[in-house]
Design an enzyme around this catalytic site. Sequence first.
Site, PDB file in Angstrom:
ATOM      1  N   GLN A  78       1.201  -9.853  22.074  1.00 24.59           N
ATOM      2  CA  GLN A  78       0.216  -8.937  22.643  1.00 24.59           C
ATOM      3  C   GLN A  78      -1.172  -9.279  22.111  1.00 24.59           C
ATOM      4  O   GLN A  78      -1.599  -8.754  21.084  1.00 24.59           O
ATOM      5  CB  GLN A  78       0.579  -7.486  22.315  1.00 24.59           C
ATOM      6  CG  GLN A  78      -0.299  -6.517  23.066  1.00 24.59           C
ATOM      7  CD  GLN A  78       0.181  -5.092  22.940  1.00 24.59           C
ATOM      8  OE1 GLN A  78       1.250  -4.800  22.448  1.00 24.59           O
ATOM      9  NE2 GLN A  78      -0.647  -4.186  23.404  1.00 24.59           N
ATOM     10  N   PHE A  79      -1.861 -10.158  22.834  1.00 27.33           N
ATOM     11  CA  PHE A  79      -3.183 -10.595  22.387  1.00 27.33           C
ATOM     12  C   PHE A  79      -4.180  -9.447  22.328  1.00 27.33           C
ATOM     13  O   PHE A  79      -5.157  -9.510  21.588  1.00 27.33           O
ATOM     14  CB  PHE A  79      -3.711 -11.740  23.266  1.00 27.33           C
ATOM     15  CG  PHE A  79      -4.315 -11.303  24.560  1.00 27.33           C
ATOM     16  CD1 PHE A  79      -5.697 -11.137  24.655  1.00 27.33           C
ATOM     17  CD2 PHE A  79      -3.541 -11.053  25.675  1.00 27.33           C
ATOM     18  CE1 PHE A  79      -6.271 -10.737  25.845  1.00 27.33           C
ATOM     19  CE2 PHE A  79      -4.104 -10.652  26.865  1.00 27.33           C
ATOM     20  CZ  PHE A  79      -5.478 -10.493  26.951  1.00 27.33           C
ATOM     21  N   THR A  80      -3.921  -8.369  23.043  1.00 28.32           N
ATOM     22  CA  THR A  80      -4.865  -7.251  23.057  1.00 28.32           C
ATOM     23  C   THR A  80      -4.964  -6.553  21.705  1.00 28.32           C
ATOM     24  O   THR A  80      -5.885  -5.760  21.496  1.00 28.32           O
ATOM     25  CB  THR A  80      -4.517  -6.217  24.147  1.00 28.32           C
ATOM     26  OG1 THR A  80      -3.207  -5.711  23.910  1.00 28.32           O
ATOM     27  CG2 THR A  80      -4.591  -6.843  25.533  1.00 28.32           C
TER      28      THR A  80
END
Length: 151
Positions: A78-80
């Site tokens: 989850q790059f966010t």
Amino acid sequence: MRAIVQRVKNSRVEVENKIIGSIDKGFNVLIGISNEDTKEDIDYIVRKVTGMRVFEDENGKMNFSLQDVGGSVLLISQFTLYGDCRKGKRPDFMKAQKGETAIKLYNELIDAFKNELGEEKVQTGEFGADMQVFIQNDGPVTLLLESKKDF
């Protein structure tokens, strides 16, 4: 590296309406990889996640680790988690690792968890895919881990 660790009764991840990863008792781990992360960050996250004593003993105290209870891990990239929302209204993802380097580190993280827990105890999402994640948080118990000291 950032990890949101949720103690779960069960969790699953779907891509295009197909279940690609599913666990019962254990941890759902949302993983963010920064552009500064290395093998040391992977080792830190694996050591902390597998050793955290957040499962209850017979007296209701958080005394048992994932390994003590034979739990599993569902890892979701989850790059966010590296979205910086302090300025403006749109998150800035400049600290998130990009492309092939991020995939390489994510795969190394998966391998490290499999080496520690056993292959059958580790499930994953699909890197870069549009995923639907279903989490039955137990407690709820949700913890934030950060491998860098500047957190």
